[in-house]
Design a protein around this motif. Structure first.
Motif, PDB file in Angstrom:
ATOM      1  N   ARG A 204       0.842  -1.211   0.000  1.00  0.00           N
ATOM      2  CA  ARG A 204       0.000   0.000   0.000  1.00  0.00           C
ATOM      3  C   ARG A 204       0.868   1.249   0.000  1.00  0.00           C
ATOM      4  NH1 ARG A 204      -4.745  -2.285   3.169  1.00  0.00           N
ATOM      5  NH2 ARG A 204      -6.031  -2.924   1.397  1.00  0.00           N
ATOM      6  N   LEU A 205       1.967   1.208   0.773  1.00  0.00           N
ATOM      7  CA  LEU A 205       2.876   2.354   0.820  1.00  0.00           C
ATOM      8  C   LEU A 205       3.496   2.584  -0.560  1.00  0.00           C
ATOM      9  CD1 LEU A 205       4.413   4.552   2.391  1.00  0.00           C
ATOM     10  CD2 LEU A 205       6.106   2.816   3.018  1.00  0.00           C
ATOM     11  N   LEU A 206       3.890   1.508  -1.221  1.00  0.00           N
ATOM     12  CA  LEU A 206       4.452   1.641  -2.572  1.00  0.00           C
ATOM     13  C   LEU A 206       3.443   2.304  -3.508  1.00  0.00           C
ATOM     14  CD1 LEU A 206       6.564   1.142  -4.788  1.00  0.00           C
ATOM     15  CD2 LEU A 206       5.599  -1.161  -5.068  1.00  0.00           C
ATOM     16  N   GLY A 207       2.176   1.859  -3.416  1.00  0.00           N
ATOM     17  CA  GLY A 207       1.122   2.442  -4.241  1.00  0.00           C
ATOM     18  C   GLY A 207       1.038   3.946  -4.036  1.00  0.00           C
ATOM     19  N   ALA A 208       1.034   4.365  -2.773  1.00  0.00           N
ATOM     20  CA  ALA A 208       0.922   5.786  -2.444  1.00  0.00           C
ATOM     21  C   ALA A 208       2.168   6.554  -2.903  1.00  0.00           C
ATOM     22  CB  ALA A 208       0.709   5.950  -0.945  1.00  0.00           C
ATOM     23  N   LEU A 209       3.327   5.906  -2.784  1.00  0.00           N
ATOM     24  CA  LEU A 209       4.581   6.562  -3.196  1.00  0.00           C
ATOM     25  C   LEU A 209       4.606   6.792  -4.701  1.00  0.00           C
ATOM     26  CD1 LEU A 209       7.538   4.914  -1.261  1.00  0.00           C
ATOM     27  CD2 LEU A 209       6.755   7.261  -1.192  1.00  0.00           C
ATOM     28  N   LEU A 224      10.656  10.723  -4.058  1.00  0.00           N
ATOM     29  CA  LEU A 224       9.611   9.977  -3.350  1.00  0.00           C
ATOM     30  C   LEU A 224       9.575  10.488  -1.918  1.00  0.00           C
ATOM     31  CD1 LEU A 224      10.847   6.510  -4.626  1.00  0.00           C
ATOM     32  CD2 LEU A 224       8.685   7.549  -5.313  1.00  0.00           C
ATOM     33  N   ARG A 225       8.377  10.845  -1.442  1.00  0.00           N
ATOM     34  CA  ARG A 225       8.252  11.393  -0.096  1.00  0.00           C
ATOM     35  C   ARG A 225       7.465  10.446   0.808  1.00  0.00           C
ATOM     36  NH1 ARG A 225       7.855  15.713  -3.587  1.00  0.00           N
ATOM     37  NH2 ARG A 225       8.877  17.677  -2.981  1.00  0.00           N
ATOM     38  N   VAL A 226       8.079  10.078   1.932  1.00  0.00           N
ATOM     39  CA  VAL A 226       7.395   9.238   2.926  1.00  0.00           C
ATOM     40  C   VAL A 226       7.209  10.067   4.191  1.00  0.00           C
ATOM     41  CG1 VAL A 226       7.435   7.076   4.213  1.00  0.00           C
ATOM     42  CG2 VAL A 226       8.577   7.201   1.992  1.00  0.00           C
ATOM     43  N   SER A 227       6.030  10.637   4.347  1.00  0.00           N
ATOM     44  CA  SER A 227       5.746  11.415   5.560  1.00  0.00           C
ATOM     45  C   SER A 227       5.229  10.469   6.639  1.00  0.00           C
ATOM     46  CB  SER A 227       4.697  12.486   5.255  1.00  0.00           C
ATOM     47  OG  SER A 227       3.492  11.849   4.865  1.00  0.00           O
ATOM     48  N   ARG A 228       5.226  10.938   7.880  1.00  0.00           N
ATOM     49  CA  ARG A 228       4.660  10.120   8.961  1.00  0.00           C
ATOM     50  C   ARG A 228       3.187   9.868   8.673  1.00  0.00           C
ATOM     51  NH1 ARG A 228       8.645   7.535  10.569  1.00  0.00           N
ATOM     52  NH2 ARG A 228       7.228   6.526  12.033  1.00  0.00           N
ATOM     53  N   GLU A 229       2.531  10.902   8.105  1.00  0.00           N
ATOM     54  CA  GLU A 229       1.109  10.796   7.776  1.00  0.00           C
ATOM     55  C   GLU A 229       0.870   9.663   6.764  1.00  0.00           C
ATOM     56  OE1 GLU A 229      -1.619  11.814   8.938  1.00  0.00           O
ATOM     57  OE2 GLU A 229      -2.769  10.970   7.262  1.00  0.00           O
ATOM     58  N   LEU A 230       1.748   9.557   5.778  1.00  0.00           N
ATOM     59  CA  LEU A 230       1.617   8.499   4.774  1.00  0.00           C
ATOM     60  C   LEU A 230       1.822   7.119   5.411  1.00  0.00           C
ATOM     61  CD1 LEU A 230       1.096   8.389   1.688  1.00  0.00           C
ATOM     62  CD2 LEU A 230       3.556   8.105   1.402  1.00  0.00           C
ATOM     63  N   MET A 231       2.756   7.043   6.354  1.00  0.00           N
ATOM     64  CA  MET A 231       2.989   5.778   7.065  1.00  0.00           C
ATOM     65  C   MET A 231       1.721   5.364   7.802  1.00  0.00           C
ATOM     66  SD  MET A 231       6.220   4.898   6.532  1.00  0.00           S
ATOM     67  CE  MET A 231       6.616   3.716   7.821  1.00  0.00           C
ATOM     68  N   ALA A 237       4.784  -0.244   8.569  1.00  0.00           N
ATOM     69  CA  ALA A 237       5.683  -0.151   9.721  1.00  0.00           C
ATOM     70  C   ALA A 237       7.042   0.352   9.246  1.00  0.00           C
ATOM     71  CB  ALA A 237       5.827  -1.518  10.381  1.00  0.00           C
ATOM     72  N   ASP A 238       7.859   0.803  10.208  1.00  0.00           N
ATOM     73  CA  ASP A 238       9.146   1.416   9.865  1.00  0.00           C
ATOM     74  C   ASP A 238      10.094   0.478   9.112  1.00  0.00           C
ATOM     75  OD1 ASP A 238       8.524   3.895  10.800  1.00  0.00           O
ATOM     76  OD2 ASP A 238       9.454   3.628  12.771  1.00  0.00           O
ATOM     77  N   ASP A 239       9.925  -0.827   9.302  1.00  0.00           N
ATOM     78  CA  ASP A 239      10.849  -1.743   8.617  1.00  0.00           C
ATOM     79  C   ASP A 239      10.378  -2.079   7.193  1.00  0.00           C
ATOM     80  OD1 ASP A 239       8.707  -3.335   9.219  1.00  0.00           O
ATOM     81  OD2 ASP A 239       9.838  -4.852  10.331  1.00  0.00           O
ATOM     82  N   MET A 240       9.368  -1.355   6.707  1.00  0.00           N
ATOM     83  CA  MET A 240       8.832  -1.661   5.373  1.00  0.00           C
ATOM     84  C   MET A 240       9.262  -0.651   4.308  1.00  0.00           C
ATOM     85  SD  MET A 240       4.993  -2.810   6.412  1.00  0.00           S
ATOM     86  CE  MET A 240       4.753  -3.924   7.822  1.00  0.00           C
ATOM     87  N   LEU A 259      14.663   9.029  -2.067  1.00  0.00           N
ATOM     88  CA  LEU A 259      13.528   8.837  -1.169  1.00  0.00           C
ATOM     89  C   LEU A 259      13.788   9.603   0.118  1.00  0.00           C
ATOM     90  CD1 LEU A 259      11.429   5.726  -0.483  1.00  0.00           C
ATOM     91  CD2 LEU A 259      12.514   6.831   1.455  1.00  0.00           C
ATOM     92  N   PHE A 260      12.814  10.408   0.503  1.00  0.00           N
ATOM     93  CA  PHE A 260      12.896  11.237   1.711  1.00  0.00           C
ATOM     94  C   PHE A 260      11.904  10.690   2.705  1.00  0.00           C
ATOM     95  CE2 PHE A 260      14.171  13.590  -1.925  1.00  0.00           C
ATOM     96  CZ  PHE A 260      15.260  14.334  -1.504  1.00  0.00           C
ATOM     97  N   TRP A 261      12.411  10.308   3.860  1.00  0.00           N
ATOM     98  CA  TRP A 261      11.561   9.646   4.841  1.00  0.00           C
ATOM     99  C   TRP A 261      11.590  10.467   6.128  1.00  0.00           C
ATOM    100  CZ3 TRP A 261      12.985   4.171   7.099  1.00  0.00           C
ATOM    101  CH2 TRP A 261      11.961   3.750   7.958  1.00  0.00           C
ATOM    102  N   GLU A 262      10.435  11.010   6.446  1.00  0.00           N
ATOM    103  CA  GLU A 262      10.320  11.825   7.657  1.00  0.00           C
ATOM    104  C   GLU A 262      10.495  10.912   8.867  1.00  0.00           C
ATOM    105  OE1 GLU A 262       7.169  15.184   9.330  1.00  0.00           O
ATOM    106  OE2 GLU A 262       6.508  13.658   7.936  1.00  0.00           O
ATOM    107  N   TRP A 263      11.475  11.234   9.675  1.00  0.00           N
ATOM    108  CA  TRP A 263      11.851  10.373  10.789  1.00  0.00           C
ATOM    109  C   TRP A 263      11.363  11.044  12.070  1.00  0.00           C
ATOM    110  CZ3 TRP A 263      12.841   5.602  10.441  1.00  0.00           C
ATOM    111  CH2 TRP A 263      13.522   4.907  11.430  1.00  0.00           C
TER     112      TRP A 263
END
Ligand SMILES: [Mn+2]
Length: 325
Positions: A204-209, A224-231, A237-240, A259-263
């Protein structure tokens, strides 16, 4: 430092500690399991220290050997092997002090690295740290490779070559793969666990990305942006997140995928994990270095202390000179 010196250290010692970097990936964990098993085949004691345990996606590998979550406070070792680790900050917490760990021996293939360790086998041309482990096994006359080393070493090699596909995959890589299969590696189990068998949250995360992907510089940079909201929204989960950066690179015309991942911010400081992949012409390890990270020419990463959007902004500035060369 020479292979012969490291081999002599193994012959002369009895009790060894083997440590992959923190949050071990398949190469770090697989090459560590392989080395521990090779040391045991020589009649030595080997303790594999992984205080966090394996990540969920690699629990299938951890069956190949016992992982120690902690070390006895009085444990002493003749030497400590550190695998796939480019700098000492990447080591797990709880490492024994210099008085108890013996010689520190680094086996690594990262192009950007800190010079640490008493002895080091570093070869950026090696497609995985597992290649260095097998070189050491040959130097020590371990033939054939022990059966319980085969699957972990094969997994390490398969992971870091993208399933024997990436640039640098050579006839020697394939021969080593074949040697590991001869030694009993289970290729299908490795492929299934490394490249398939995704949890729903990751798909699902890949789809959204993919949906949110943006292109810059005439389609040569994918973001590619991975916000906490998208997670949260995708239930990932964080390991995905590891490896999803490669999907940007698959797009026609893209030279660099970022890929930018909001930590989660620590002590009120913004942080963004940055993963970079290149299609081979541009050295992204130099870009990662500018953010205090590092890696390989085609695969690198860093932890930025800026917010996600500020990190994107800075990356544009760092990548532009590379693209215009
Ligand atoms: Mn590696």
């Amino acid at each position: 430092m020479s292979l012969a010196e490291v081999a002599r250290l193994v012959r002369e010692g009895e009790d060894f500690l083997v440590v992959p970097h923190r949050r071990p990936d398949a190469d770090a964990l697989g090459s560590s399991l392989g080395l521990a098993s090779i040391l045991r085949a020589l009649g030595k004691r080997a303790t594999l220290f992984v205080p966090s345990g394996p990540p969920r996606s690699l629990t299938f590998l951890a069956q190949a050997g016992h992982l120690a979550h902690e070390l006895a406070p009085d444990a002493r070792f003749d030497a400590t092997f550190v695998l796939d680790t480019a700098s000492p900050e990447l080591l797990p917490d709880g490492m024994p002090g210099a008085d108890r760990r013996g010689a520190l021996v680094v086996l690594d293939h990262h192009a950007t690295h800190t010079d640490f360790g008493d002895l080091a086998l570093r070869d950026p041309a090696a497609s995985a740290t597992a290649v260095l482990v097998v070189r050491l096994a040959r130097e020590l006359d371990v033939h054939p490779l022990p059966r319980d080393a085969a699957t972990p070493l094969y997994a390490a090699l398969a992971a870091d070559t993208g399933g024997f596909r990436y640039l640098g995959t050579s006839a020697a890589t394939m021969r080593l793969g074949a040697e590991l299969l001869d030694a009993g590696a289970d290729a299908w189990t490795v492929s299934r666990h490394l490249f398939e068998d995704w949890p729903l949250g990751r798909l699902r995360l890949l789809g959204a990305l993919v949906e949110g992907l943006s292109l810059e510089f005439d389609g040569r940079l994918a973001i590619l942006r991975v916000s906490r909201e998208l997670m949260r929204a995708t239930g990932a989960a964080d390991d995905m997140v590891d490896g999803l950066v490669n999907y940007g690179r698959m797009l026609h015309g893209v030279e660099v995928s970022a890929l930018f991942w909001e930590w989660p911010a620590e002590e009120g400081r913004a942080a963004t994990k940055l993963s970079l992949r290149s299609n081979g012409h541009l050295d992204v390890s130099q870009v990662a270095l500018a953010f205090g990270g590092g890696g390989h020419p085609a695969a690198a990463g860093a932890l930025s202390t800026l917010s996600l959007e500020a990190t994107v902004e800075r990356l544009r500035a760092e990548v532009l000179p590379l693209l215009s060369r």
